[in-house]
Design an enzyme around this catalytic site. Structure first.
Site, short mmCIF file in Angstrom:
data_model
loop_
_atom_site.label_atom_id
_atom_site.label_comp_id
_atom_site.label_asym_id
_atom_site.label_seq_id
_atom_site.Cartn_x
_atom_site.Cartn_y
_atom_site.Cartn_z
N GLN A 1 1.70 1.49 13.36
CA GLN A 1 1.80 0.03 13.39
C GLN A 1 3.24 -0.48 13.41
O GLN A 1 3.49 -1.64 13.74
CB GLN A 1 1.08 -0.57 12.18
CG GLN A 1 -0.42 -0.32 12.19
CD GLN A 1 -1.08 -0.82 10.92
OE1 GLN A 1 -1.04 -0.17 9.89
NE2 GLN A 1 -1.69 -1.99 10.98
N ASN B 1 -4.75 7.74 4.26
CA ASN B 1 -4.99 6.32 4.11
C ASN B 1 -6.41 5.99 4.58
O ASN B 1 -6.77 6.27 5.73
CB ASN B 1 -4.01 5.49 4.96
CG ASN B 1 -4.28 3.99 4.80
OD1 ASN B 1 -4.01 3.41 3.75
ND2 ASN B 1 -4.85 3.37 5.83
N GLU B 2 -7.20 5.44 3.67
CA GLU B 2 -8.53 4.93 4.00
C GLU B 2 -9.38 5.85 4.85
O GLU B 2 -9.84 5.47 5.94
CB GLU B 2 -8.40 3.58 4.71
CG GLU B 2 -7.72 2.50 3.89
CD GLU B 2 -7.69 1.14 4.59
OE1 GLU B 2 -7.95 1.08 5.80
OE2 GLU B 2 -7.44 0.14 3.91
N TYR C 1 -8.50 -6.14 -0.34
CA TYR C 1 -8.25 -7.45 0.26
C TYR C 1 -9.35 -8.45 -0.03
O TYR C 1 -9.09 -9.64 -0.14
CB TYR C 1 -8.17 -7.33 1.79
CG TYR C 1 -7.01 -6.54 2.34
CD1 TYR C 1 -7.05 -5.14 2.39
CD2 TYR C 1 -5.89 -7.18 2.84
CE1 TYR C 1 -5.99 -4.41 2.92
CE2 TYR C 1 -4.82 -6.45 3.38
CZ TYR C 1 -4.89 -5.08 3.41
OH TYR C 1 -3.84 -4.37 3.94
N GLU D 1 -1.81 -4.74 14.59
CA GLU D 1 -3.00 -4.75 13.75
C GLU D 1 -4.19 -4.06 14.46
O GLU D 1 -5.23 -4.66 14.70
CB GLU D 1 -3.31 -6.17 13.31
CG GLU D 1 -4.50 -6.36 12.38
CD GLU D 1 -4.51 -5.51 11.11
OE1 GLU D 1 -3.42 -5.17 10.61
OE2 GLU D 1 -5.59 -5.17 10.66
N TRP D 2 -4.00 -2.77 14.80
CA TRP D 2 -5.07 -1.94 15.34
C TRP D 2 -5.81 -2.62 16.49
O TRP D 2 -5.17 -3.13 17.40
CB TRP D 2 -6.01 -1.48 14.21
CG TRP D 2 -5.24 -0.83 13.08
CD1 TRP D 2 -5.09 -1.29 11.81
CD2 TRP D 2 -4.48 0.40 13.14
NE1 TRP D 2 -4.30 -0.44 11.08
CE2 TRP D 2 -3.92 0.60 11.85
CE3 TRP D 2 -4.23 1.36 14.13
CZ2 TRP D 2 -3.11 1.69 11.54
CZ3 TRP D 2 -3.43 2.46 13.82
CH2 TRP D 2 -2.89 2.61 12.55
N TRP E 1 0.76 -5.86 1.72
CA TRP E 1 0.66 -5.59 3.14
C TRP E 1 0.92 -6.92 3.84
O TRP E 1 0.07 -7.79 3.72
CB TRP E 1 -0.71 -5.04 3.52
CG TRP E 1 -0.74 -4.67 4.97
CD1 TRP E 1 -1.01 -5.47 6.04
CD2 TRP E 1 -0.41 -3.37 5.49
NE1 TRP E 1 -0.89 -4.77 7.20
CE2 TRP E 1 -0.52 -3.49 6.91
CE3 TRP E 1 -0.03 -2.15 4.93
CZ2 TRP E 1 -0.26 -2.39 7.74
CZ3 TRP E 1 0.21 -1.08 5.78
CH2 TRP E 1 0.09 -1.21 7.16
N GLU F 1 -2.33 -1.59 -1.02
CA GLU F 1 -2.31 -2.69 -0.05
C GLU F 1 -3.05 -3.89 -0.62
O GLU F 1 -4.10 -3.74 -1.23
CB GLU F 1 -2.99 -2.32 1.28
CG GLU F 1 -2.24 -1.33 2.13
CD GLU F 1 -2.95 -1.02 3.45
OE1 GLU F 1 -3.73 -1.86 3.95
OE2 GLU F 1 -2.72 0.08 3.98
N ARG G 1 6.26 1.68 0.96
CA ARG G 1 5.18 2.56 1.40
C ARG G 1 5.21 2.66 2.92
O ARG G 1 5.17 1.64 3.61
CB ARG G 1 3.82 2.03 0.92
CG ARG G 1 2.66 2.87 1.42
CD ARG G 1 1.33 2.52 0.77
NE ARG G 1 0.31 3.38 1.34
CZ ARG G 1 -0.72 2.96 2.07
NH1 ARG G 1 -0.94 1.67 2.25
NH2 ARG G 1 -1.57 3.82 2.60
N PHE H 1 0.30 -10.34 9.25
CA PHE H 1 0.20 -10.07 7.81
C PHE H 1 1.58 -10.06 7.14
O PHE H 1 1.69 -9.73 5.96
CB PHE H 1 -0.46 -8.71 7.55
CG PHE H 1 -1.96 -8.72 7.56
CD1 PHE H 1 -2.68 -8.58 8.76
CD2 PHE H 1 -2.69 -8.87 6.39
CE1 PHE H 1 -4.07 -8.58 8.77
CE2 PHE H 1 -4.08 -8.87 6.38
CZ PHE H 1 -4.77 -8.73 7.57
#
Ligand code: PNW
Length: 492
Positions: A26, A173-174, A316, A446-447, A439, A389, A83, A455
């Protein structure tokens, strides 16, 4: 903006980390520079139709080249941690089937040194959704147990080169988002799914997510094992995993809806954390999936024991959960057996759980921060936690005024209210939270939404790549100053 009423003092140790988050795909850009190999997202974003605005991360915000400038921004805000993630294909362009790319290693060495020179602790993720395309092509990446060997090799390479200076390691991550979007809905690479979850040309949405997850859990365990046996004593760091964590609020007080919320959590987050912390998949998953759930061998269980030092929480938003096991629901997200028969919905009696935002999955529900941290604390024996995040997205357009671009008071309100809830949980429940990362430092790629969502605490102009602080950057600076003991403050 006043924030004096939020007290983290006395609830947090003096070395509480305040930072911002990012990831290599990103942020970095430089997608073919200095020997980097291509990864799954390079390939995916270059296929027409995959990204909302037809863009990609080829350049992104070019942090690969502009990092000194970004360090100035971090310094000004006064963060003591940053991070970021390492691009796997920049270090190992062909995974373990090729050489280490020295130029990639040099880049991260320079970056890490520059952070430390400014008193900023690197908080490093090994993979944030990315994997060398070579490993997808050779053996279908996360679907093959072979990937465990590759991840172990990559992790070892990073510990060896960077571990003398990196004290916080995140393996994944996730991973829940990786497997759900990559193998169930198919909206992320490798775009595998089956009806009714999506319209991919290959895959099996009810089987492959569990195989991919299993291989990720074992890859994590392999990396932790090598860190513990070869590096941790000498290097003195800690290692954990970051989960995407939603709070699921039962839509009613009925027992059925309460159980549904539990199942939703088990099929989303506990799926990964239970095996790693407790050594087995959640009971609800075992009951509903039976032999469709992979099993851990004796050897696996030995390796999984005590499988992390901290839990990273990306939080979030929250959703309601409604039972679909004891009474049938219309089809929707969460309603099938392999999702735990728990409808996920943002509305109750026509009213949203929290204020909607420009981001279709983001509702402002600060109580969720308290609830999810308390839930994780209780379920995982108050393992040290980091909020890795938390952030607020907006959607700018050609007609946005300067006021709209830079005066992001809604983001400030969001961050304030979530931090307030977090501080309360730490103070009143003794939750062992050791850091918090917004974040994000900058707007970024953003993907699948491309550059259509912002953000950042800083606005990025994508023609010039110029960074401009928003109100929220000034607010975060003041917040950190107010909550950092003066004697330790490195603010200039
Ligand atoms: C995270 N949800 O993804 C990612 O780690 C970041 O890379 C990303 O930029 C950021 O959030 C903002 O979207 C999420 O379902 C995935 O609520 C799923 C959810 C939230 C965030």
């Amino acid at each position: 903006v006043s924030c004096n009423h939020i007290s983290l003092k006395g609830s947090s140790p003096t070395n509480f980390l305040f930072g911002t988050g990012s990831s290599s795909y990103q942020f970095e850009g430089a997608f073919m520079s200095d020997g980097k190999g291509l990864n799954n997202w390079d390939i995916f974003t270059h296929k027409p139709g995959n990204i909302l605005d037809g863009t990609n991360g080829d350049i992104a915000v070019d942090q690969y080249h502009l990092y000194q400038e970004d360090l100035d921004l971090m310094n000004y805000i006064g963060v003591n941690s940053y991070r970021f993630s390492i691009s796997w294909a920049r270090i190992l362009p062909k995974g373990r089937f090729g050489k280490v790319n020295r130029a990639g290693v040099d880049h991260y060495n320079k970056f890490i040194d520059a952070l430390l020179l400014r008193g900023i602790q690197p908080f490093v993720t090994l993979t944030h959704y990315d994997i060398p395309q070579e490993l997808e092509d050779r053996y279908r990446s996360w679907l093959s147990p072979e990937v465990q060997e590759d991840f172990r090799y990559y992790a070892n390479t990073c510990f060896k080169f960077f571990g003398d200076r990196v004290k916080y390691w995140v393996t994944f991550n996730e991973p829940n988002v990786v497997v759900i979007r990559g193998y169930r809905s198919g909206i992320y690479p490798p775009s595998r799914c089956s009806f009714p979850f999506g319209n991919c040309t290959s895959g099996d949405s009810e089987v492959e997510p569990f195989i991919a997850a299993h291989n990720i859990i074992l890859s994590h365990a392999a990396a932790v094992n090598i860190y513990r046996t070869k590096y941790q004593k000498k290097q003195g760091g800690s290692i954990g995993m970051v989960m995407n964590a939603l709070w699921y609020e039962p839509i009613s007080n009925s027992l059925a809806d309460k159980l549904a919320a539990e199942r939703a959590q088990s099929f989303y987050m506990n799926w990964f954390l239970d095996p790693i912390v407790h050594g087995s998949y959640p009971a609800e998953m075992q009951e509903l999936l039976g032999s469709d759930l992979p099993v851990f061998s004796k050897f696996d269980l030995e390796m999984l024991k005590n499988g992390l030092d901290f839990i990273g929480i990306n939080h979030y938003t929250s959703f309601y959960s409604k039972d679909c096991m004891f009474s049938p629901c219309e089809p929707g997200p969460g309603t099938t057996r392999t999702e735990g028969f728990a409808l996920r919905t943002a509305k109750k009696d026509g009213v949203y759980i929290g204020e909607p935002t420009a981001v279709d999955w983001l509702y402002v529900y600060p109580r969720g921060m308290d609830k999810i941290v308390t839930y994780i604390k209780d379920r995982y024996n108050n393992t040290p936690m980091f909020i890795t995040e938390n952030g607020y997205g907006e959607k700018e357009n050609q007609n946005s005024t300067n006021e709209e671009l830079f005066n992001d008071f809604k983001r400030v309100e969001y961050l304030k209210s979530y931090l307030q809830a977090l501080a309360e949980t730490m103070r009143t429940k003794g939750a062992d939270v050791r850091g918090y990362f917004v974040w994000s430092l900058l707007d970024n790629f953003e993907w699948t939404s491309g550059y259509t969502l912002q953000f950042g605490l800083h606005h990025v102009d994508y023609d010039t790549l110029k960074r401009t602080p928003r109100l929220s950057a000034a607010w975060y600076r003041q917040f950190i100053a107010n909550h950092t003991p003066k004697i330790l403050s490195t603010q200039k």
